[in-house]
Each structure stands twice: as C-alpha cells, then as structure tokens.
Design an enzyme around this catalytic site. Structure first.
Site, PDB file in Angstrom:
ATOM      1  N   SER A 129       0.811  -1.211   0.000  1.00 16.93           N
ATOM      2  CA  SER A 129       0.000   0.000   0.000  1.00 16.93           C
ATOM      3  C   SER A 129       0.845   1.263   0.000  1.00 16.93           C
ATOM      4  O   SER A 129       0.312   2.366   0.043  1.00 16.93           O
ATOM      5  CB  SER A 129      -0.927   0.005   1.222  1.00 16.93           C
ATOM      6  OG  SER A 129      -0.198  -0.210   2.419  1.00 16.93           O
ATOM      7  N   HIS A 150      -2.989  -3.101  -5.446  1.00 11.34           N
ATOM      8  CA  HIS A 150      -3.358  -2.707  -4.082  1.00 11.34           C
ATOM      9  C   HIS A 150      -4.857  -2.866  -3.852  1.00 11.34           C
ATOM     10  O   HIS A 150      -5.661  -2.045  -4.286  1.00 11.34           O
ATOM     11  CB  HIS A 150      -2.913  -1.265  -3.826  1.00 11.34           C
ATOM     12  CG  HIS A 150      -3.258  -0.754  -2.472  1.00 11.34           C
ATOM     13  ND1 HIS A 150      -3.498   0.588  -2.222  1.00 11.34           N
ATOM     14  CD2 HIS A 150      -3.431  -1.394  -1.287  1.00 11.34           C
ATOM     15  CE1 HIS A 150      -3.786   0.742  -0.957  1.00 11.34           C
ATOM     16  NE2 HIS A 150      -3.749  -0.445  -0.369  1.00 11.34           N
ATOM     17  N   GLU A 162      -6.177  -0.598  -6.745  1.00 10.55           N
ATOM     18  CA  GLU A 162      -5.274   0.431  -7.256  1.00 10.55           C
ATOM     19  C   GLU A 162      -4.105  -0.265  -7.964  1.00 10.55           C
ATOM     20  O   GLU A 162      -3.409  -1.083  -7.355  1.00 10.55           O
ATOM     21  CB  GLU A 162      -4.773   1.261  -6.067  1.00 10.55           C
ATOM     22  CG  GLU A 162      -4.133   2.570  -6.396  1.00 10.55           C
ATOM     23  CD  GLU A 162      -3.819   3.367  -5.140  1.00 10.55           C
ATOM     24  OE1 GLU A 162      -3.715   4.594  -5.254  1.00 10.55           O
ATOM     25  OE2 GLU A 162      -3.659   2.778  -4.055  1.00 10.55           O
ATOM     26  N   ASN A 200      -3.325   5.990  -0.243  1.00 10.80           N
ATOM     27  CA  ASN A 200      -2.707   6.250   1.054  1.00 10.80           C
ATOM     28  C   ASN A 200      -1.926   7.552   1.107  1.00 10.80           C
ATOM     29  O   ASN A 200      -1.646   8.049   2.197  1.00 10.80           O
ATOM     30  CB  ASN A 200      -1.834   5.065   1.459  1.00 10.80           C
ATOM     31  CG  ASN A 200      -2.689   3.913   1.946  1.00 10.80           C
ATOM     32  OD1 ASN A 200      -3.713   4.120   2.588  1.00 10.80           O
ATOM     33  ND2 ASN A 200      -2.288   2.695   1.644  1.00 10.80           N
TER      34      ASN A 200
END
Length: 292
Positions: A129, A150, A162, A200
C-alpha cells in the site's frame, strides 16, 4: 475458469497468494468466487493456513445466511482454495499476489524466491500500500512482469483495486492485471509509483492528523470521529478507520511516506507510535483507539 486478457493474449488459470492474513484470504476469496479461478494460499505455518480457511468459511457462511449465495455455492468456492507452507506450491501459478506486511526486506526476499520458483511467464504482483514497485521488482530478473495490485480492506466488500506500474513494468503486465482485477468484480484505477500511491497518499495523512488531534486534546476520540463522520458524510471516522486498517499498518505507511518523501508533514504522530509500541493494533488485536 481461465481469465484472459485479449490485449496481452494472456490467460490466468491459477492464482497464487502469499500471506494467509485477512488481506490474503480476502484476495483468495474473490479470486475463487468472482473470477472462479483456483487459488493456492501460501504462508509459513500450517496453523496460519488453517486459520485462513476458517476465516474464509466464516465469511462465506455469513453470505449464505444473508442469502447472497447458497450452501452449494459456498462449497464450490471453498473447493477452489487450497493452502501450502511452501512457495514451491506456486510453480503452476500464472499470477501470484504477495500480501504480507509492509516490510521492504521481507517483500524483496519473497519476490526473489518467487522469481526462482514460478514459471518465467508468471506475473508477480504485490499488494503493498506504499512501498516502491520499482524497488520490489529489482529483487527479480523479471521486473517487466512485476506490478502493484493494491486491494482495499476488507477485500470481498471494497470495490477498488489500485494498479501501479514500476519503472520497468510492461503494458502487457498492467493490462493482464487490470483484466484479472475486473474478473474479480473490482473497479481499477492507476497510480504512479510514488510512495503511498493515490489512496494512502491522501488517506494516511488524514488519519495521522486525527492522531495528532487526539494526542493534543483537541477533542475526544468520539468527538473527532463523529465530527468527521457526520460533517464530511463518510461511513466512519478516522480513528475507527485506523483501528480497522490496523494501527501498525498505518504507522508503517506513514514511516514510508516520511522517509521517502522527506517532508516533516508526514512524520508519524507520537500517539500512533505509542499505541503500536503498546501492542494496541486495532480491531485485529482486540483494542486500538476503541475496544472490540
């Protein structure tokens, strides 16, 4: 059932998952349930493997109870999932997804081992991540076949994957990954290989700032969460969300952002660091900012 990408002329007939935790098990479930593809989960101990199967059985039992699937479908899904304590079990996998903790050294070790075990045409994906895909890929002799994939937690519920290309990831690898993600019932987005990617890079500083706010006494945990939940129309507040993600995971991502981007705005909140030191990891440990 083989999942094929017509652009890359690739078919995925077997998925490998490294890591039998909540993320790895969730990935295995959507691979077996939505993509209808056989999946092998690999972890270091038989105990962890059995815990993964038990977790999958529990999740599927909930779906049966809710009427989303029936008992026969649940058994069919579980029949497509097996486990092993050896990476050698992934020799026949066309597509392997690593889902271990956010530790670069561990990921590099696993990818180097996978590179030696898996067939040359196999794609190796990481569920990281925040860590550089380019750096992970450098541990292999097939960087063009290494990609970021991800998933969001909990995997069976969250609709997004992702996708991240490393510096040497080929367009064919990215397309094959997108095709597999879509076969799992997910929507895919693409991010540059920059620490934190999209999700993130935006989410973790928000959670980290909530930790600063709590540590500085700006509000109670309940007031912080209620303010953000009702004031911004999100399903849960940042501290509850941190507990669900895992405070150790949140800290690991903030440390990557701080180290790699070199900006003090990404420094981890002292309170977050202390919670992790105390072993209060969130829901998975029974206590974080809240008790479970």
């Amino acid at each position: 059932m083989a999942v094929c990408s017509y652009v890359s002329v690739r078919c995925v007939s077997h998925i490998g998952v490294v890591g039998a935790g909540q993320m790895g098990t969730g990935i295995a479930i959507v691979g077996a349930r939505e993509a209808k593809t056989p999946v092998t989960i690999v972890d270091v101990s038989e105990e962890k493997c059995q815990a993964s199967i038990a977790f999958a059985e529990k999740l599927l039992a909930k779906d049966v109870k809710k009427g989303k699937i029936d008992e026969a479908q649940s058994k069919d899904i579980l029949s497509r999932i097996d486990t092993s304590t050896s990476l050698e079990a992934l020799k026949a996998s066309d597509f392997v997804i690593e889902a271990v903790s956010e530790n670069l050294a561990l990921k590099e070790k696993i990818f180097a081992q996978l590179d030696g075990v898996c067939q040359p045409e196999a794609i190796l994906a990481t569920n990281t991540s925040s860590i550089s895909i380019t750096q992970i890929a450098a541990a292999t002799d097939r960087p063009e076949k290494v990609v970021g994939m991800h998933f969001m937690n909990p995997v069976p519920v969250m609709k997004l994957i992702e996708l991240i290309s490393g510096l040497r990831t080929s367009p064919e690898t990215l397309q094959a990954t997108r095709t597999l993600g879509e076969s799992m019932g997910k929507v895919t987005t693409t991010s540059a290989d920059i620490p934190g990617f999209i999700a993130n890079r935006l989410l973790m500083p928000y959670i980290n700032e909530a930790c600063f706010a709590l540590g500085e006494g700006i509000g109670t945990k309940e007031d912080i969460d209620t303010t953000m939940k009702l004031g911004t129309n999100v399903p849960m507040g940042p501290l509850t969300l941190a507990d669900f993600i895992g405070l150790d995971t949140c800290l690991a991502i903030m440390e990557v952002l701080h180290k790699e981007l070199g900006d003090s705005k990404y420094r981890p909140a002292p309170l977050l660091k202390n919670y992790v030191k105390a072993g209060l990891m969130g829901k998975k440990s029974g206590e974080g900012f809240y008790k479970y």
